[in-house]
Motif scaffolding. Sequence first.
Motif, PDB file in Angstrom:
ATOM      1  N   ARG A  59       0.872  -1.182   0.000  1.00  0.00           N
ATOM      2  CA  ARG A  59       0.000   0.000   0.000  1.00  0.00           C
ATOM      3  C   ARG A  59       0.905   1.226   0.000  1.00  0.00           C
ATOM      4  O   ARG A  59       1.739   1.390   0.889  1.00  0.00           O
ATOM      5  N   VAL A  61       1.114   5.507  -0.339  1.00  0.00           N
ATOM      6  CA  VAL A  61       0.467   6.821  -0.364  1.00  0.00           C
ATOM      7  C   VAL A  61       1.388   7.752  -1.140  1.00  0.00           C
ATOM      8  O   VAL A  61       2.566   7.906  -0.800  1.00  0.00           O
ATOM      9  N   ARG A  71      -2.911  10.255  -3.589  1.00  0.00           N
ATOM     10  CA  ARG A  71      -3.707   9.036  -3.801  1.00  0.00           C
ATOM     11  C   ARG A  71      -3.070   7.895  -3.017  1.00  0.00           C
ATOM     12  O   ARG A  71      -1.901   7.950  -2.647  1.00  0.00           O
ATOM     13  N   THR A  72      -3.883   6.866  -2.789  1.00  0.00           N
ATOM     14  CA  THR A  72      -3.397   5.606  -2.243  1.00  0.00           C
ATOM     15  C   THR A  72      -3.461   4.555  -3.340  1.00  0.00           C
ATOM     16  O   THR A  72      -4.471   4.445  -4.042  1.00  0.00           O
ATOM     17  N   HIS A  88      -7.538  11.085  -3.419  1.00  0.00           N
ATOM     18  CA  HIS A  88      -7.897  11.810  -2.202  1.00  0.00           C
ATOM     19  C   HIS A  88      -8.331  13.240  -2.527  1.00  0.00           C
ATOM     20  O   HIS A  88      -7.748  13.883  -3.412  1.00  0.00           O
ATOM     21  N   PRO A  96      -1.653  13.375   3.298  1.00  0.00           N
ATOM     22  CA  PRO A  96      -0.697  12.316   3.630  1.00  0.00           C
ATOM     23  C   PRO A  96       0.196  12.739   4.795  1.00  0.00           C
ATOM     24  O   PRO A  96       0.339  13.940   5.091  1.00  0.00           O
ATOM     25  N   GLU A 547      -7.416   6.770   7.968  1.00  0.00           N
ATOM     26  CA  GLU A 547      -6.215   6.577   7.151  1.00  0.00           C
ATOM     27  C   GLU A 547      -5.360   7.838   7.069  1.00  0.00           C
ATOM     28  O   GLU A 547      -4.164   7.802   7.293  1.00  0.00           O
TER      29      GLU A 547
END
Length: 620
Positions: A59, A61, A71-72, A88, A96, A547
């Motif tokens: 994953r 970021v 974005r992720t 996002h 982030p 998150e």
Amino acid sequence: MTHPLSRLTADEIDAARALLAEHDLLGPGVRVPVLALEEPRRAEVAAHRDGDSVDRRVRAVLLDPATGTSRTVLASLSRAAIDERIEHDPAADGQPPITGEEMEGVDAIVKADPGWREAMARRGIDDVSLVAACPLSAGSFDLPGEKGRRMLRVLSFLQHRPDDSPWAHPVDGVVAYVDLLERTVVELIDTGVVPVPEEEGNFGEGPYRQSRTPLHVTQPEGPSFTVSGDDVVEWEGWRFRVGFDPREGLVLHQLSIMDRPVAHRVSVAEMVVPYADPGPVRFWQNYFDAGEYLLGQQANSLELGCDCVGEIHYFDAVVADPDARPRTIRNAICLHEEDDGVLWKHTDVFTGKQAVRRRRRLVVSFFATIGNYDYGFYWHLHQDGAVELDVRSTGVVFTGAYDERGSRWASQVAPGLGAPYHQHLFCARLDLTVDGAEGRVDELDVRRLPVSAENPYGNAFERSVTRIGSERDGGRMASMKDGRVWRVSSAQRRNRLGEPTAYVLEPEDGPTLLADDSASITARAAFATRHLWVTAYDPARRYPAGELVNQHAGHAGLPEWVAEDRDLDGTEITLWHTFGVTHFPRPEDWPVMPTASCGFRLAPSGFFDRNPTLDVPPGH
């Protein structure tokens, strides 16, 4: 063959970077604040056998400083595929985490600002080379012009010389609001000149006391634990896998004793440090040390004889830098045994038999430095099946000027030097699997009984049991006066007395978040308003405040999840336990603070049929 929960390697981080670049996700200047293992579901991990193929997923970021977009991305290294892209909205979803390079770059931004330099000149500071600009997370306060902006707020400290501790000399009354993408000071707050404290606060330089004799901790035959495959530890019936996450730091996976599962995963998933000063310079001081600053990224390299003593096994941690290139933190995790006093002892008055056994514990730990504070996280495994977490806070208290009229919000720790009141609140994520995947949670209280025909002498008391049946019932408060504990029992196994096997969570019962219900930090750190939350297990629900914590307006994470009110009776569950320290600093905390401890204990309760340590041999 790699295990599904094996820590990311340098080669895997390189492969992740290449995969992202191949799919045009790493354009010029794009930064990678987070690159972490995407852990599979419990059932998938439990079904894995040595030799099985593994889909290794990550994953990431991503942040583009040129546009402010983020974005992720979920990607499979095994299949060389991008599985998902989540865009996002910074105004709604938050930002982030802050990178180290952003923190380092703030000094030049602030010192280039004419307004800030004029503020320093008004305080008699013309040479700003010895001013330390301290960048701090901005929070979310719905201030004009800030929504969607990537920001830090900056306080300043003066050094008398390059090796002088700046925390002793706060340049108070001035705060700069910095836009990290525009690289400018967008607002400067100056509430007026306040004298800069002069007394120095350096430490660790001697002279030293001469009263101590050497204390040696030795194991001539080596430790009792074994480490295999770089990850798996076995000791006194315990078996677990050591993990490391760039956000949480140390993680213990697949914790079992005597081949019986206790927990799928335990970690400290978030922590918040809210300050109590409501003034215009400091009202915004609230830090999420995991979600904003990434605890794991700030891990120390531990030193033998200083951080750890005895027969030590170290684990290195490999994390990704903002370029998505591997960085090795040498000796990030320490594993060792400690003597821990008497395990059990009895002198029988009838038989005259005497017996005593020494207790030892296994310690798995790491240390992280976040700005002025240092945190040690110590997981203790005991021979009787108990698990404890001890978190130790040390370092340097945050400082400001303290005038002769005093302050309602700070303690004076040195002449003219104040340390604001604050809290350190941690949230442990406990994916418990007590004797199986499905479990139940009960709240247990002691209950006094009044004098009655059944209790004529008034000496009786009993225990009440309240089942936590759904997620909306799961937000609970500790209660020392009620002796409150929470029992997690197996839905699949019973002991020889016919009762479900279980563990109990024993909290310390300190204050939860002290901010007002309407405060910004209360919305953002809702997890800290309760000592316990219970949710249905979901591997995608990792962090109790959500998150993207950085500059998020709040109500993410646990408040969203418990609103679904899923059933908790006999299903896969996760416990979220909040604990911590409310700190009113003392003069004894200056210039460096002795460790303050907090934590909790998980103890077997009917998990074993009798004392599991009867076979511990006598000492020599």
